[in-house]
Motif scaffolding. Sequence first.
Motif, PDB file in Angstrom:
ATOM      1  N   GLN A  54     -96.752  21.332 -39.251  1.00 30.66           N
ATOM      2  CA  GLN A  54     -95.334  21.358 -39.615  1.00 30.66           C
ATOM      3  C   GLN A  54     -95.138  21.409 -41.135  1.00 30.66           C
ATOM      4  O   GLN A  54     -95.112  20.389 -41.816  1.00 30.66           O
ATOM      5  CB  GLN A  54     -94.586  20.158 -39.018  1.00 30.66           C
ATOM      6  N   THR A  56     -93.421  21.685 -44.682  1.00 25.54           N
ATOM      7  CA  THR A  56     -92.225  21.065 -45.223  1.00 25.54           C
ATOM      8  C   THR A  56     -92.093  21.431 -46.694  1.00 25.54           C
ATOM      9  O   THR A  56     -92.855  22.256 -47.215  1.00 25.54           O
ATOM     10  CB  THR A  56     -92.273  19.537 -45.028  1.00 25.54           C
ATOM     11  N   VAL A  57     -91.135  20.821 -47.395  1.00 25.60           N
ATOM     12  CA  VAL A  57     -90.953  21.080 -48.823  1.00 25.60           C
ATOM     13  C   VAL A  57     -91.740  20.053 -49.625  1.00 25.60           C
ATOM     14  O   VAL A  57     -91.978  18.928 -49.172  1.00 25.60           O
ATOM     15  CB  VAL A  57     -89.458  21.040 -49.215  1.00 25.60           C
ATOM     16  N   GLU A  58     -92.151  20.428 -50.844  1.00 26.38           N
ATOM     17  CA  GLU A  58     -93.028  19.573 -51.634  1.00 26.38           C
ATOM     18  C   GLU A  58     -92.379  18.255 -52.022  1.00 26.38           C
ATOM     19  O   GLU A  58     -93.062  17.244 -52.164  1.00 26.38           O
ATOM     20  CB  GLU A  58     -93.491  20.328 -52.889  1.00 26.38           C
ATOM     21  N   CYS A  59     -91.046  18.256 -52.205  1.00 23.45           N
ATOM     22  CA  CYS A  59     -90.384  17.029 -52.663  1.00 23.45           C
ATOM     23  C   CYS A  59     -90.425  15.910 -51.628  1.00 23.45           C
ATOM     24  O   CYS A  59     -90.129  14.758 -51.942  1.00 23.45           O
ATOM     25  CB  CYS A  59     -88.941  17.336 -53.052  1.00 23.45           C
ATOM     26  N   LYS A  60     -90.789  16.221 -50.373  1.00 17.73           N
ATOM     27  CA  LYS A  60     -90.860  15.202 -49.332  1.00 17.73           C
ATOM     28  C   LYS A  60     -92.251  14.593 -49.197  1.00 17.73           C
ATOM     29  O   LYS A  60     -92.469  13.731 -48.352  1.00 17.73           O
ATOM     30  CB  LYS A  60     -90.427  15.794 -47.994  1.00 17.73           C
ATOM     31  N   LEU A  61     -93.210  15.049 -50.013  1.00 17.36           N
ATOM     32  CA  LEU A  61     -94.569  14.518 -49.984  1.00 17.36           C
ATOM     33  C   LEU A  61     -94.880  13.849 -51.320  1.00 17.36           C
ATOM     34  O   LEU A  61     -94.371  14.261 -52.369  1.00 17.36           O
ATOM     35  CB  LEU A  61     -95.581  15.634 -49.705  1.00 17.36           C
ATOM     36  N   ASN A  62     -95.737  12.835 -51.300  1.00 16.14           N
ATOM     37  CA  ASN A  62     -96.113  12.181 -52.549  1.00 16.14           C
ATOM     38  C   ASN A  62     -97.205  12.978 -53.265  1.00 16.14           C
ATOM     39  O   ASN A  62     -97.827  13.887 -52.694  1.00 16.14           O
ATOM     40  CB  ASN A  62     -96.556  10.735 -52.301  1.00 16.14           C
ATOM     41  N   LYS A  78     -96.455  18.197 -43.185  1.00 20.85           N
ATOM     42  CA  LYS A  78     -95.880  16.880 -42.927  1.00 20.85           C
ATOM     43  C   LYS A  78     -96.851  15.941 -42.229  1.00 20.85           C
ATOM     44  O   LYS A  78     -96.918  14.756 -42.525  1.00 20.85           O
ATOM     45  CB  LYS A  78     -94.613  17.037 -42.081  1.00 20.85           C
ATOM     46  N   TYR A  79     -97.644  16.472 -41.272  1.00 23.28           N
ATOM     47  CA  TYR A  79     -98.525  15.620 -40.465  1.00 23.28           C
ATOM     48  C   TYR A  79     -99.970  16.044 -40.664  1.00 23.28           C
ATOM     49  O   TYR A  79    -100.293  17.241 -40.655  1.00 23.28           O
ATOM     50  CB  TYR A  79     -98.173  15.717 -38.980  1.00 23.28           C
TER      51      TYR A  79
END
Length: 205
Positions: A54, A56-62, A78-79
């Motif tokens: 899945q 996602t956008v980079e801003c949602k990951l550390n 994401k996962y």
Amino acid sequence: MSIGILGTKVGMTQFFDEAGLSIPVTVIQVGPCVITQIKALSTDGYNAIQVGYQQTVECKLNKPLLGHLRKSQAPPLKYLREYLVESSDDFELNQVLSTDIFKVGQKINVSSTSVGKGFSGYQKRHHFSRGPMSHGSKNHRQPGSIGAGTTPGRVYPGKRMAGQLGNKKVTIKNLQIVSINIENGLLIIKGAIPGKPGVLVKISK
């Protein structure tokens, strides 16, 4: 253990076999998953394949996770899950996994998070029998005595009592694949799997 794949539960429906019998099935949207890391016995102490799912956008990951994914030139995912394998020589980084690793009639294990039902009592959570329902009784749905007396003078850990029901990892084993829709990346599995539609599903052979 052989490599598996990640997916999302779509919901339940019915499937008609060649004899015209109706089979209750669960539809799972599978992959595509990307191999983000390959662990070998010589470097990590065990053989495993890390699979990402899945995008996602980079801003949602550390930043540590982004750095880990950039190291393998993988998109932001994401996962991440690991699958133990006997040998990691047959896999390569950024290899895409989809429904083609499964076949109709194959048995699989499915893990997901069960539906959370909140704080539940004894009857609902542990299937205790109720107390008398007569007028004088004050023990309709109460637990009754929970202690063991002066000795040991405490309640043993693990005592079945009221508490959180559901919302935990559940694995259903030996589910059969009834059909595979390669174009849409769907696995049609006989029976039910835990969780609500949209829950993350981990599939292993």
